[in-house]
Design a protein around this motif. Sequence first.
Motif, PDB file in Angstrom:
ATOM      1  N   SER A   1       0.910  -1.243   0.203  1.00 23.60           N
ATOM      2  CA  SER A   1       0.072   0.276   0.238  1.00 23.60           C
ATOM      3  C   SER A   1       0.879   1.305  -0.051  1.00 23.60           C
TER       4      SER A   1
ATOM      5  N   GLU B   1       2.506   1.828  -3.440  1.00 18.06           N
ATOM      6  CA  GLU B   1       1.479   2.267  -4.422  1.00 18.06           C
ATOM      7  C   GLU B   1       1.282   3.917  -4.156  1.00 18.06           C
ATOM      8  N   LYS B   2       1.197   4.228  -2.878  1.00 17.62           N
ATOM      9  CA  LYS B   2       0.793   5.607  -2.591  1.00 17.62           C
ATOM     10  C   LYS B   2       1.788   6.450  -2.932  1.00 17.62           C
ATOM     11  N   LEU B   3       3.167   5.975  -2.590  1.00 18.06           N
ATOM     12  CA  LEU B   3       4.150   6.880  -2.850  1.00 18.06           C
ATOM     13  C   LEU B   3       4.845   6.636  -4.451  1.00 18.06           C
ATOM     14  N   GLU B   4       4.475   5.734  -5.001  1.00 20.86           N
ATOM     15  CA  GLU B   4       4.654   5.646  -6.779  1.00 20.86           C
ATOM     16  C   GLU B   4       6.094   5.288  -6.490  1.00 20.86           C
ATOM     17  N   LEU B   5       6.574   4.186  -5.809  1.00 18.50           N
ATOM     18  CA  LEU B   5       7.744   3.634  -5.474  1.00 18.50           C
ATOM     19  C   LEU B   5       7.907   2.143  -6.121  1.00 18.50           C
ATOM     20  N   ARG B   6       8.919   1.623  -6.427  1.00 14.46           N
ATOM     21  CA  ARG B   6       8.932   0.228  -7.186  1.00 14.46           C
ATOM     22  C   ARG B   6       9.160  -0.889  -6.222  1.00 14.46           C
TER      23      ARG B   6
ATOM     24  N   GLN C   1      13.758   1.632  -2.970  1.00 12.51           N
ATOM     25  CA  GLN C   1      13.289   2.947  -3.305  1.00 12.51           C
ATOM     26  C   GLN C   1      12.640   3.476  -1.965  1.00 12.51           C
TER      27      GLN C   1
END
Length: 207
Positions: A186, A189-194, A198
């Motif tokens: 979650s 996804e929220k921070l747009e990290l892979r 990261q």
Amino acid sequence: MISVLIVDDDRLVSSSLKTILEADPLIHVAGTGESGRQALVLYRKLRPDLLLMDIRMDAMTGLEAASILLPEDPQAKILFLTTFSDDEYIIEALRIGAKGYILKQNFESIVPALKAVYSGQRVFGDAIVSKIPALIKQTGQPNYEPFDLSKREITIIEQVASGRSNREIAQQLFLSEGTVRNYISSILEKLELRDRTQLAIFYYRHQ
């Protein structure tokens, strides 16, 4: 067959790397370049499976080239091979999404590192990995104000940044491993990290 583009401003190094890599029947060197600018031109032309690149080069550094290429091709697999383990280089390489960062001194690790990156892994030499926790701790508490993160999510991020596994985090916070996995998914996804690496760098860069 893994096609590799080598970019290094030292022709002797490039030649040596080509010899080392092509001794493996599964690797083909598609081309060589001597600067970040040549890396851009050759990568766009050759579309190799993997770009093996130095960091410090004249005209344009490897980091600058990677910061241009990765937005163009987010799937690009870039592995930095350098003599420099400067903290700022490591952080920047991780931030822009490089798949690996290893030192030239460790010649025996180059081919295994290439194959690991090709298979989808991230590879950072022991000398690099050992630096990350210290980098994370340098500047105190991170500023999360711009992000919609709960206290529990922040605690999870701190645990990940400290190098703890899901099992260790679960034990520390009295949660199940499944719950920890869900939290991390979650958060990513929220921070747009892979990935977790990261996420650890996110922690460092927002202090």
